[in-house]
Design a protein around this motif. Structure first.
Motif, short mmCIF file in Angstrom:
data_model
loop_
_atom_site.label_atom_id
_atom_site.label_comp_id
_atom_site.label_asym_id
_atom_site.label_seq_id
_atom_site.Cartn_x
_atom_site.Cartn_y
_atom_site.Cartn_z
N ALA A 120 25.88 35.80 39.70
CA ALA A 120 24.66 35.10 39.44
C ALA A 120 23.85 35.59 38.92
N TYR A 121 23.62 36.83 39.14
CA TYR A 121 22.71 37.74 38.35
C TYR A 121 23.20 38.72 37.64
N PRO A 122 23.73 38.55 36.33
CA PRO A 122 24.72 39.70 35.81
C PRO A 122 24.03 40.97 35.48
N SER A 123 22.44 40.84 35.15
CA SER A 123 21.88 41.85 34.80
C SER A 123 21.53 42.95 35.93
N LEU A 124 21.80 42.15 37.14
CA LEU A 124 21.26 42.95 38.44
C LEU A 124 22.62 43.26 39.20
N LYS A 125 23.90 43.09 38.53
CA LYS A 125 24.93 43.38 38.99
C LYS A 125 25.38 44.56 39.49
N ASP A 126 25.53 44.94 40.84
CA ASP A 126 25.72 46.17 41.48
C ASP A 126 24.40 46.77 41.95
N LYS A 127 23.45 46.20 41.89
CA LYS A 127 22.09 46.83 42.09
C LYS A 127 21.61 46.54 43.57
N GLY A 146 25.66 33.13 45.66
CA GLY A 146 25.10 34.30 44.95
C GLY A 146 23.43 34.19 44.81
N LYS A 147 23.03 33.12 45.26
CA LYS A 147 21.56 33.14 45.06
C LYS A 147 20.81 34.06 45.88
N ILE A 148 19.72 34.61 45.48
CA ILE A 148 18.88 35.56 46.24
C ILE A 148 17.55 34.81 46.58
N ILE A 149 17.62 34.81 48.09
CA ILE A 149 16.43 34.27 48.67
C ILE A 149 15.36 35.04 49.42
#
Length: 705
Positions: A513-520, A567-570
């Motif tokens: 859901a957040y490709p640029s934040l993957k594995d962060k 996958g949403k970050i809340i």
């Protein structure tokens, strides 16, 4: 300007700038060990100012004083030390420069504001300034030392009692008053933090927030979760003890499913409901384990207070039925200060319940890991499976420990100095932690003391060094026990500044859901409401990336960072203690972020005694006592008698209008102590009206019990 007068001005200017530079350094060194303002006069918390910040303070004061010296010369046409009258005029300018530099430091920088340091700078600078005048007048004009000393001091005091001198003195006190208000009131701290953030804006980011539940506000929401098997509903824990169920993002109403507020007492300091978790088999009808586990504090009794972890059956639409199903696992006798409780409950992939406890969860007479549960992660088997776990085999003296087994592979079965429930130790205040869904690593935010915040990766059987080491620096504090365990430092640590000061553990993002934040690893700071990301595959991280900031700061800031099943970050923001204003926010791309709903400043339909009692406890309880009887924890430090609002005699002699005026304008407005600050600029008119009503109701409440 003649050559001689130019030379005298240059020398006197250099002397003044040298004085202020040396004074800042000396004051910094002095306040590392001593207090200028005695705690018996004004109780101020310890504030950490780094060595590098000290040099930044030197720069701020020197630049401000250079401007002051130039303006004073332009106004008076002579250097500072040519006569006692000129020296006295210069000292007034000196006070204005001191206060201006202090306010700039407080409001426009990220440096921690230490009232003790600021007071020391003012005191030492004044003393050195007088000394410089005496020596300069002796060397340049041949004046006697005593004549110069008494003449300079006399002229200075005479000048101070002029109109401009008195204004300078009032202005001089502003930073100290603001510093005290900042440390003692969350609403003032929130306003000041917003000013600081305005002066120190975050760079434009690709990320922002949307209000995920735009039709709802909550009373200090601590945490959001989805129940297993339910991807639509959200469960929100409020600090006051309610768990609410929201069926969809468009809901205009939330259903109360559990309410333990009657079992909690006053919610102040770091007390209240802290965390909750669902049993992994919650949605399995054959397992019959529709269980929710809740961690909350019970402050009802002054002598015996508890931190409680309980199981509830979530089987009814009636909140009272669910609440009545409580089964206590832990009832831990606690330190009455109310600080450092920890708060996370998480089930691991192994099905065991992991519990985060802060270092304050213990009675004064017991501190060791053989006696109490504190400063650690516990790991227990709530299913009491005899194939994987064993019954509790050690009595527990300081409370209750029951209705669980201990996993056989817990690390301390052969260590008499540590109870078997422990999984890892040496943590100060593990408020939020979460397992990595891919590696099963346990990532934890450990809220620090006055200097360091930590992000830790928890491993079984390790000691994370508190209280001997915080961050990566020795604290100078001795441990309360010697356990000889393998130690581990943080993956990442950061030093406090003016508004980054309370880490909130988050999640490792494995979602697309957040490709640029993957594995962060995504985490937050409560006070500044910033969201950070960092690499999750390194043993030690030195730099993190700031990606967003929520819309509420200081003690209204972020209380949790979670990830939904899709996958949403809340994140949750606490909001004000006086009224429901906390929100549930969704991390989104900047172009999808929205404008948050504005707070309305209109008068509510009715007075809510419970909400007003909470507002009084948070804002007034430290001095006036949470009961309003004048016996707050800081009351003895103020040096003035405090009124007993529970006494009918007080209200017989004090009208509603007088109470309202005292709250709005402060004690001095009615010839009472200036220690009572004015609240008119910080509380809304309706909040002040409600406080007057609440105070006038206290005699009836007190005498009916």
């Amino acid at each position: 300007m003649t050559q001689k007068s130019s030379k005298i001005f240059a020398i006197s200017a250099l002397i003044q700038l040298l004085i202020i530079a040396v004074t800042v350094v000396l004051s910094y060194r002095f306040t590392q060990h001593f207090s200028i303002i005695p705690k018996s006069v004004l109780h101020l918390p310890d504030v950490y100012v780094s060595h590098s910040d000290m040099w930044q303070i030197v720069k701020i004061f020197v630049i401000t004083y250079a401007l002051q010296i130039g303006l004073a010369y332009w106004r008076n046409g002579s250097s500072a030390f040519v006569s006692k009258q000129r020296f006295a005029n210069e000292y007034i300018w000196f006070l204005y420069a001191y206060t201006t530099a202090s306010l700039y430091l407080f409001l426009a920088t990220t440096i921690n504001y230490d009232p003790q340091l600021i007071a020391a700078i003012g005191l030492f600078a004044s003393a050195f300034y007088v000394l410089a005048y005496v020596l300069f007048s002796r060397l340049a004009f041949g004046n006697g030392i005593f004549a110069g000393l008494f003449g300079g001091i006399g002229a200075m005091f005479t000048r101070l009692f002029s109109i401009t001198g008195l204004l300078a003195l009032i202005y001089f006190l502003v930073p100290l008053v603001m510093g005290k208000a900042f440390t003692s009131n969350r609403d003032i701290a929130n306003v000041i933090t917003q000013v600081r953030i305005w002066f120190n804006p975050v760079e434009t980011s690709n990320w922002g927030f949307r209000n995920y539940l735009p039709n709802l506000k909550f009373a200090q929401p601590l945490l959001v979760r989805q129940a297993p098997g339910d991807d639509e509903s959200l469960f929100i824990l409020e600090r006051g003890g309610r768990i609410l169920k929201v069926s969809s993002t468009d809901s205009i109403e939330a259903q109360v499913v559990i309410d333990v507020s009657a079992s909690m007492g006053e919610v102040e300091m770091e007390n209240g409901a802290l965390g909750f978790a669902f049993h992994p088999d919650f949605a399995d009808p054959q397992a019959s384990k529709s269980y929710l586990y809740l961690y909350y504090t019970d402050t009802r009794a002054e002598k015996q207070q508890y931190n409680r972890i309980s199981r509830f059956e979530l089987t009814s639409a009636d909140a009272s039925v669910n609440t009545a199903s409580e089964m206590i696992l832990f009832e831990l006798v606690r330190n009455k200060s109310g600080f450092h409780n920890g708060g996370s409950l998480e089930f691991g992939q192994d099905g065991f319940l992991y519990i985060g406890l802060g270092e304050g969860v213990h009675p004064p007479e017991a501190t060791t890991s053989a006696e109490v549960f504190r400063s650690a992660i516990l790991r227990i088997d709530v299913d009491m499976d005899p194939t994987r776990s064993v019954p509790i085999d050690k009595p527990f003296e300081y409370g209750t420990a029951q209705n669980y087994y201990i996993p056989k592979d817990n690390p301390f079965f052969d260590n008499d100095a540590i109870r078997n429930e422990y999984y890892a130790l040496g943590l100060r205040n593990p408020f939020r932690f979460k397992f990595d869904s891919q590696t099963n690593a346990l990532w934890l935010g450990d809220i620090g003391s006055t200097i360091w915040e930590e992000v830790n990766r928890i491993e079984i059987g390790k000691h994370y060094q508190f209280p001997v080491v915080e961050g990566r620096k020795e604290s100078g504090v001795e441990g309360w026990e010697n356990l000889n365990l393998p130690e581990q430092g943080p993956v990442y640590t950061y030093e406090h500044n003016a508004y980054d000061r309370a880490v909130i553990g988050g999640i490792v993002n494995r979602s697309d859901a957040y490709p640029s934040l993957k594995d962060k690893y995504v985490f937050a700071d409560n006070y500044s409401a910033k969201i950070f990301v960092m690499d999750s595959d390194k043993q030690q991280v030195e730099e993190v990336e700031l990606i967003a900031r929520a819309n509420q700061y200081a003690q209204r800031g972020i209380s949790s960072v979670v990830q939904l099943n899709d996958g949403k970050i809340i994140v949750t923001t606490l909001g004000a203690a006086s009224e429901p204003s906390g929100e549930v926010l969704h991390l989104v791309r900047a172009d999808q972020a929205n404008v948050f709903r504005e707070e309305k400043d209109d008068t509510p339909d009715g007075y809510d005694p419970k909400a007003t009692a909470a507002m009084f406890a948070v804002n007034c309880g430290r001095c006036h006592g949470v009961k309003g009887d004048g016996n707050g924890p800081d009351s003895a430090l103020l040096g003035v008698p405090l009124p007993d609002f529970t006494s009918p005699l007080y209200h017989h002699n004090t009208s509603s209008e007088q109470i309202h005026k005292i709250i709005v304008e402060g004690g001095m407005a009615v010839d009472k102590s200036p220690m009572m600050p004015p609240w008119g600029g910080f509380l809304k008119p309706k909040e002040i009206d409600h406080l007057v009503t609440y105070l006038e109701s206290l005699p009836d409440q007190h005498h009916s019990h």
